[in-house]
Design an enzyme around this catalytic site. Structure first.
Site, mmCIF file in Angstrom:
data_model
loop_
_atom_site.group_PDB
_atom_site.id
_atom_site.type_symbol
_atom_site.label_atom_id
_atom_site.label_comp_id
_atom_site.label_asym_id
_atom_site.label_seq_id
_atom_site.Cartn_x
_atom_site.Cartn_y
_atom_site.Cartn_z
ATOM 1 N N ASP A 52 0.745 -1.230 0.132
ATOM 2 C CA ASP A 52 -0.102 0.019 0.053
ATOM 3 C C ASP A 52 1.025 1.180 -0.098
ATOM 4 O OD1 ASP A 52 -1.895 1.836 0.604
ATOM 5 O OD2 ASP A 52 -2.657 1.061 2.184
ATOM 6 N N ASP B 185 -8.066 -7.067 1.009
ATOM 7 C CA ASP B 185 -7.141 -7.083 1.949
ATOM 8 C C ASP B 185 -7.795 -6.590 3.177
ATOM 9 O OD1 ASP B 185 -5.891 -4.243 3.126
ATOM 10 O OD2 ASP B 185 -6.382 -3.968 1.085
#
Length: 377
Positions: free
Chosen positions: A93, A268
């Protein structure tokens, strides 16, 4: 410039998709759930348990790893895979979520984001170019563009401004990623909050730029599930069918099941490990609170049919005792049980799409959740 494609769509069943994504560190079966190892570690779990549970890919975080131990230090060990011993596919990320979650510690400009570290107050700047540089140093198989995520509900003008800024940052990220070796991927992130026309404009803007895959960001940030699903329905039909689709930060088993039904491939969430540390177990009966007193004399396992030993071998009474006593083992066992359940759910979804029975699997799974836990005998 044509962007290489590393995704193969193997089967569809309605809007649900079964595929595989080939990365430099291995193949990812989709739909896939990525356990979150924010700091290069899975809270309460060893990497071998994550592997054994069936995870093909895990997630790390640019912002947190930038602060400690530092991207350059990780690079000196050969990248995040070798540093952690995971040695499998990793997605990172970009730090965009922290633009939102650490709002009191940052300033957003056209150039990027200036942070005050939540650890020691030191000042850092995270630009689109630096976000890509860090992710390349980490050696992540899939890098994410830097974006600005807006917590919902929000004013239309704020959502529009953040979406347009994220598109400009997406272009800069792509330019910065051009020197990455073949096989590594960069995903763009569609923003636009809960405004349908902004979601569509963001998705189309990303397609015009061109990415290896496309994520849907800025959801599961305070809005009802119905709003999240409506925004997925706005974006997914626009996205190229031959590229992976990633719904960021989601979520509950029900969220994932419904998103798969709408054409999403990757997920996720910190929920399996976070909830496990707080005494919550995810099972085929739904979520079970192991703190409840009704478990204290119950000899049954959480799920006698589970393929995961901890869910099958320990009594509910023992798990209840560990949780109520604050024993670390309780958090460890429930975290691995939860990760294993999420992976089992993904495996069931993939198998049902392959067999053309996804809708039956979806209905049966939801019925089991609705029926709930079997009361003690």
């Amino acid at each position: 410039m044509t962007v290489a494609n590393h995704f193969e769509l193997l089967r569809t069943d309605g809007a649900a998709r079964r595929g595989q994504l080939t990365t430099p560190h291995g193949v990812v079966r989709t739909p896939a759930f990525m356990p979150v190892g924010t700091l290069g570690a899975m809270k309460s779990l060893h990497w071998r348990e994550v592997r054994d549970a069936g995870a093909d890919i895990v997630l790390g975080n640019t912002y947190h790893l930038m602060l400690r131990p530092g991207a350059e230090r990780i690079a000196s060990f050969g990248g995040l895979q070798k540093f952690t011993t995971w040695n499998g596919p990793m997605l990172t990320d970009s730090g965009g979520f922290q633009v939102m979650s650490l709002a009191q510690l940052r300033k957003v400009t056209e150039q990027g984001v200036t942070f005050r570290s939540h650890i020691d107050g030191a000042k850092f700047e995270l630009t689109p170019e630096r976000a890509i540089e860090i992710q390349r140093l980490l050696n992540s198989d899939i890098a994410m563009q830097l974006d600005e995520c807006v917590r919902l509900p929000a004013e239309h003008a704020d959502i529009d401004r953040a979406m347009q800024l994220s598109l400009r940052w997406a272009e800069r990220c792509k330019r910065a990623f051009e020197t990455a070796p073949d096989g590594y991927m960069l995903f763009g992130i569609a923003q636009g909050g809960d405004v349908p026309e902004l979601r569509r404009a963001s998705a189309q803007g990303l397609i015009d730029i061109g990415f290896h895959g496309y994520a849907i960001g800025g959801l599961a940030v305070g809005e009802p599930q119905a709003v999240m699903l409506a925004m997925i329905e706005e974006v997914v039909p626009i996205l190229p069918s031959d590229r992976p689709r990633y719904l960021m930060g989601v979520g509950t088993p029900d969220d994932m099941l419904e998103a798969v039904a709408r054409g999403v491939d990757m997920f996720d969430c910190v929920m399996p490990t976070r909830n496990g540390r707080h005494g919550m177990a995810f099972t085929r009966y739904g979520q079970i609170n192991m703190r409840n007193a009704r478990h204290q004399d119950d000899p049954r396992p959480l799920d006698e049919e589970s393929t995961w030993p901890a869910a099958r071998d320990y009594s509910r009474a023992y798990l209840h005792h560990l949780v109520r006593s604050g024993e670390t083992l309780g958090a460890m066992l429930l975290s691995e049980i939860n990760i294993a359940y999420y992976q089992s759910l993904m495996q069931g979804i993939r198998a049902s799409i392959e067999a053309g029975t996804f809708e039956e699997f979806r209905a049966r799974t939801r019925e089991c959740w609705a029926r709930g836990d079997i009361p003690p005998r």
